[in-house]
Write an enzyme that holds these catalytic residues in place. Sequence first.
Site, PDB file in Angstrom:
ATOM      1  N   LYS A  34       0.719 -13.658  -0.356  1.00  0.00           N
ATOM      2  CA  LYS A  34       1.385 -14.987  -0.385  1.00  0.00           C
ATOM      3  C   LYS A  34       2.814 -14.274  -0.031  1.00  0.00           C
ATOM      4  CE  LYS A  34       2.298 -14.754  -5.342  1.00  0.00           C
ATOM      5  NZ  LYS A  34       1.925 -15.127  -6.680  1.00  0.00           N
ATOM      6  N   ARG A 132       1.036 -23.721 -15.894  1.00  0.00           N
ATOM      7  CA  ARG A 132       1.547 -23.874 -14.542  1.00  0.00           C
ATOM      8  C   ARG A 132       0.320 -24.554 -13.871  1.00  0.00           C
ATOM      9  NH1 ARG A 132       3.064 -18.503 -10.930  1.00  0.00           N
ATOM     10  NH2 ARG A 132       1.016 -18.832 -10.249  1.00  0.00           N
ATOM     11  N   HIS A 164      -5.042 -17.993 -14.271  1.00  0.00           N
ATOM     12  CA  HIS A 164      -4.026 -17.020 -14.160  1.00  0.00           C
ATOM     13  C   HIS A 164      -3.249 -16.792 -15.659  1.00  0.00           C
ATOM     14  CE1 HIS A 164      -1.209 -14.653 -11.587  1.00  0.00           C
ATOM     15  NE2 HIS A 164      -0.243 -15.620 -11.522  1.00  0.00           N
ATOM     16  N   ARG A 220      -7.284 -10.191  -8.360  1.00  0.00           N
ATOM     17  CA  ARG A 220      -6.236 -10.926  -7.420  1.00  0.00           C
ATOM     18  C   ARG A 220      -4.986 -10.021  -7.522  1.00  0.00           C
ATOM     19  NH1 ARG A 220      -7.324 -15.699 -10.233  1.00  0.00           N
ATOM     20  NH2 ARG A 220      -5.093 -15.370 -10.852  1.00  0.00           N
ATOM     21  N   TYR A 265      36.956  -4.582  -3.276  1.00  0.00           N
ATOM     22  CA  TYR A 265      37.680  -5.776  -3.928  1.00  0.00           C
ATOM     23  C   TYR A 265      37.762  -5.701  -5.615  1.00  0.00           C
ATOM     24  CZ  TYR A 265      36.987  -7.959   0.652  1.00  0.00           C
ATOM     25  OH  TYR A 265      36.881  -8.431   1.901  1.00  0.00           O
ATOM     26  N   CYS A 312      30.482  -5.717  -0.720  1.00  0.00           N
ATOM     27  CA  CYS A 312      31.322  -6.726   0.081  1.00  0.00           C
ATOM     28  C   CYS A 312      30.303  -7.456   0.994  1.00  0.00           C
ATOM     29  CB  CYS A 312      32.331  -6.180   0.925  1.00  0.00           C
ATOM     30  SG  CYS A 312      33.462  -5.120  -0.195  1.00  0.00           S
ATOM     31  N   MET A 313      30.606  -8.313   1.931  1.00  0.00           N
ATOM     32  CA  MET A 313      29.678  -9.077   2.503  1.00  0.00           C
ATOM     33  C   MET A 313      29.042  -8.365   3.713  1.00  0.00           C
ATOM     34  SD  MET A 313      30.490 -12.440   4.907  1.00  0.00           S
ATOM     35  CE  MET A 313      31.330 -13.149   3.740  1.00  0.00           C
ATOM     36  N   ASP A 314      29.408  -7.209   4.384  1.00  0.00           N
ATOM     37  CA  ASP A 314      28.512  -6.407   5.201  1.00  0.00           C
ATOM     38  C   ASP A 314      29.105  -5.022   4.954  1.00  0.00           C
ATOM     39  OD1 ASP A 314      30.260  -8.224   7.804  1.00  0.00           O
ATOM     40  OD2 ASP A 314      31.053  -6.753   6.486  1.00  0.00           O
TER      41      ASP A 314
HETATM   42  C1  PLP Z   1       1.056 -14.141  -7.434  1.00  0.00           C
HETATM   43  C2  PLP Z   1      -0.216 -14.278  -7.839  1.00  0.00           C
HETATM   44  C3  PLP Z   1      -1.051 -13.269  -8.015  1.00  0.00           C
HETATM   45  C4  PLP Z   1      -0.859 -11.786  -8.053  1.00  0.00           C
HETATM   46  O1  PLP Z   1       0.026 -11.368  -8.979  1.00  0.00           O
HETATM   47  P1  PLP Z   1       0.628  -9.986  -9.258  1.00  0.00           P
HETATM   48  O2  PLP Z   1       1.263  -9.909 -10.450  1.00  0.00           O
HETATM   49  O3  PLP Z   1       1.584  -9.756  -7.994  1.00  0.00           O
HETATM   50  O4  PLP Z   1      -0.403  -9.180  -9.036  1.00  0.00           O
HETATM   51  C5  PLP Z   1      -2.524 -13.502  -8.514  1.00  0.00           C
HETATM   52  N1  PLP Z   1      -2.904 -14.820  -8.529  1.00  0.00           N
HETATM   53  C6  PLP Z   1      -1.951 -15.769  -8.500  1.00  0.00           C
HETATM   54  C7  PLP Z   1      -2.459 -17.249  -8.710  1.00  0.00           C
HETATM   55  C8  PLP Z   1      -0.738 -15.565  -8.250  1.00  0.00           C
HETATM   56  O5  PLP Z   1       0.112 -16.695  -7.866  1.00  0.00           O
END
Ligand code: PLP
Length: 369
Positions: A34, A132, A164, A220, A265, A312-314
């Site tokens: 992602k 979530r 998750h 995942r 600055y 700074c900016m750049d």
């Molecule tokens: C981002 C995400 C992951 C991966 O998480 P990491 O901490 O980067 O391994 C797995 N499952 C879901 C639903 C996520 O949003």
Amino acid sequence: MSALAIAVDYDAITDNVRTLRARAADAEVMAVVKADAYGHGLLPSAAAARKGGATWLGVAQPSEALALRAAGDSGRIFTWLYGTEVPARALIAADVDLSVNSAEVLGEIIAVARDLTVAPRIHICVDTGLGREGVTLHDLPGLLSVAQAAQAEGLLRIAGMWSHLAWADQPGHPTINLQAENFRSAVVLAEERDIDLEVRHLANSACTLTRPDLHFDLVRPGIATYGLPPVEDPDGANFGLRPAMAVRSRVVLVKDVPEGQGVSYGHEYVTPYRTTLGLVSAGYADGVFRAAGNRAEVEIRGRRYRIAGRVCMDQFVVDLGPATQVCEGDVVTLVGPDGPTARDWATAVDTIDYEIVCRFGGLRDKESA
Ligand SMILES: *Cc1c(COP(=O)(O)O)cnc(C)c1O
């Protein structure tokens, strides 16, 4: 070269996925790509992860899943972030596995599936305690009934159940076992109804690395794919993972200054002795966190230097010391195998390395992707 050069070592991503596959043992690996692969570039990162043995790719946004298919990726792809505006028709036509977050999304998918000859594969997302995405355990039985009826009609296939974790990066945190228990009871609820789940998945990177008992059928990992494990390796070996991203710039000016010279600055750095300053041609407009002033370090010719004064900016300045060998044109490594880590930057600017790579990665030369 623009002010910052972002280089990605895609072989590192391949090797990291191999390493994670070995850790996952019997579970398969879904490399999470992602957010433009955490800034590393969606398509080349996905290809590298496939090469390392990722049988699945995971993305938040439907558009990312469709981009992977358009680029010719033909493996399993899972996407999870949408409301009822989910582009179900395009995703189903592209044979993407879909998360179901709510009864509304399920209804949308069923409505679209009625017009189609292929039955989409869905994975029911259960909110086991993250607060979530996902359906609550309370709402799960009702959702399962609707999904099961649709499956009986041949409209879809309930391929997976997933959740998750909230605190996986704090191994031993009591919510991990609590969420795992909730997840197990959600799975049991499905199994009691004779729903034959192909994959059950819960583990992000931290869980993949620290809780083999919670791998289920599929893990995942996101950040670990890019070589940045979110937990400490007790063996001090970074779990065998290698950071894939390097961020570099150049010294554009070297000059001698006296003791007591205020730098940049606000003169937040003052030279403690007669010394040499190096000017680096990258600033906050290029993505270098302004908060890194007087905090983050860079590496030049094998030595670390703290940023002197405000970014700074750049441009920003480093104090090279009185007897430096550094010359104009020398490479400055902000992040890389030959310099500070993304974690070092995260510590310096009070964030997590995820944000560091997403930010710097956002500056990549996108034509190369
Ligand atoms: C981002 C995400 C992951 C991966 O998480 P990491 O901490 O980067 O391994 C797995 N499952 C879901 C639903 C996520 O949003």
